[in-house]
Design a protein around this motif. Structure first.
Motif, PDB file in Angstrom:
ATOM      1  N   SER A  34       0.829  -1.196   0.000  1.00  0.00           N
ATOM      2  CA  SER A  34       0.000   0.000   0.000  1.00  0.00           C
ATOM      3  C   SER A  34       0.872   1.258   0.000  1.00  0.00           C
ATOM      4  O   SER A  34       1.654   1.464  -0.930  1.00  0.00           O
ATOM      5  CB  SER A  34      -0.957  -0.041   1.205  1.00  0.00           C
ATOM      6  N   GLY A  64      -0.623  -4.154  -3.523  1.00  0.00           N
ATOM      7  CA  GLY A  64      -1.669  -3.144  -3.363  1.00  0.00           C
ATOM      8  C   GLY A  64      -1.134  -1.745  -3.555  1.00  0.00           C
ATOM      9  O   GLY A  64      -1.373  -0.863  -2.731  1.00  0.00           O
ATOM     10  N   ASP A  95     -10.243  -5.314  -3.642  1.00  0.00           N
ATOM     11  CA  ASP A  95      -9.469  -4.086  -3.455  1.00  0.00           C
ATOM     12  C   ASP A  95      -9.580  -3.198  -4.694  1.00  0.00           C
ATOM     13  O   ASP A  95      -9.250  -3.636  -5.799  1.00  0.00           O
ATOM     14  CB  ASP A  95      -8.003  -4.447  -3.205  1.00  0.00           C
ATOM     15  N   VAL A 118     -12.286   1.813   0.247  1.00  0.00           N
ATOM     16  CA  VAL A 118     -11.176   1.390   1.098  1.00  0.00           C
ATOM     17  C   VAL A 118     -11.478   1.713   2.561  1.00  0.00           C
ATOM     18  O   VAL A 118     -11.230   0.895   3.458  1.00  0.00           O
ATOM     19  CB  VAL A 118      -9.864   2.072   0.654  1.00  0.00           C
ATOM     20  N   HIS A 153      -8.498  -4.295   0.437  1.00  0.00           N
ATOM     21  CA  HIS A 153      -7.161  -3.703   0.416  1.00  0.00           C
ATOM     22  C   HIS A 153      -6.318  -4.166   1.600  1.00  0.00           C
ATOM     23  O   HIS A 153      -5.084  -4.130   1.546  1.00  0.00           O
ATOM     24  CB  HIS A 153      -7.285  -2.178   0.429  1.00  0.00           C
TER      25      HIS A 153
END
Length: 244
Positions: free
Chosen positions: A130, A157, A187, A205, A217
């Motif tokens: 992320s 991600g 996601d 999210v 996510h």
């Protein structure tokens, strides 16, 4: 890393103050000083907040799969809600090629490039999840531009723009980009998305985070046997793709 005979930390002397490149921002290590790509064979950066027990789960899974010299900043730190919010809001300012170019020439990028070259045939790997994937992509580009080599760049991600994603995939000094989108788990975040798409995805999210924070996510960010199994599966896939 070792302290000098005078008691001064040579690593801290070498790095100086934390910078945008040192995303751990002063996370202490056993030998003192700060954790930076120049001292890692596989630096893996977690999601916004860069803390939480799930980061230990990543390290354990990577090591169990046989990946060497894994470093995960913040793995012993609790998640800071304040830092989580700041990191999440900062993503549109650090997920494009312009930001990555701004890191080129910084001392940490130059030191990391030297470190990567010194490893010879041994791997120098960067990765993240992320927010951490955006940071790792920018760092990898800077290291590569400084003449260093990145054997594997692992993006999980990753909320990065198409220009940065294309640049790291095409760079001759970045040998292998392993992108793991989590769309099959619901996601909406993916590598190559625009900031407009990123902003549009945020409500979903946020809802995933508020529901239980461990799917969509956040598929790899939980704690417990099920999430250990998920991270083990990811680690095994990375080894199959060439991460050592």
């Amino acid at each position: 890393m070792h302290a000098a005979a005078s008691g001064q930390d040579v690593y801290a002397q070498r790095l100086g103050a934390p910078s945008r490149f040192d995303v751990s921002n002063g996370v202490p290590t056993k030998g003192g000083g700060r954790l930076s790509p120049e001292d890692c064979e596989f630096l893996f950066i977690g999601g916004a907040g860069v803390g939480g027990d799930y980061l230990k789960g990543f390290r354990r899974a990577f090591e169990a799969a046989g990946i060497q010299n894994v470093r995960v900043p913040g793995e012993s730190d609790p998640v800071s809600k304040g830092r989580l919010a700041v990191d999440a809001l900062s993503i549109p300012m650090m997920n494009d090629l312009n930001f990555a170019k701004s890191l080129v020439g910084m001392p940490q990028a130059q030191a990391a490039a030297r470190r990567s070259r010194s490893l010879g045939d041994e791997q120098f790997n960067l990765g993240g999840y992320s927010y951490g994937a955006a940071a790792a992509a920018a760092q990898a580009y800077a290291v590569a531009q400084e003449g260093g080599k990145v054997d594997n760049l692992v993006l999980v991600g990753a909320p990065i723009n198409a220009d940065l994603y294309g640049a790291v995939r095409k760079h001759p000094n970045i040998r292998n980009v392993i992108n793991v989108d989590l769309d099959q788990h619901g996601d909406p975040i993916r590598a190559g998305m625009s900031d407009f798409e990123l902003v549009a995805a945020l409500p979903k999210v946020a809802d995933q985070f508020l529901q239980d924070g461990h799917d969509g996510h956040f598929y790899y960010s939980g704690v417990g046997p099920e999430h250990d199994r998920r991270r083990k599966g990811l680690a095994d896939r990375l080894v199959e793709r060439g991460v050592r």
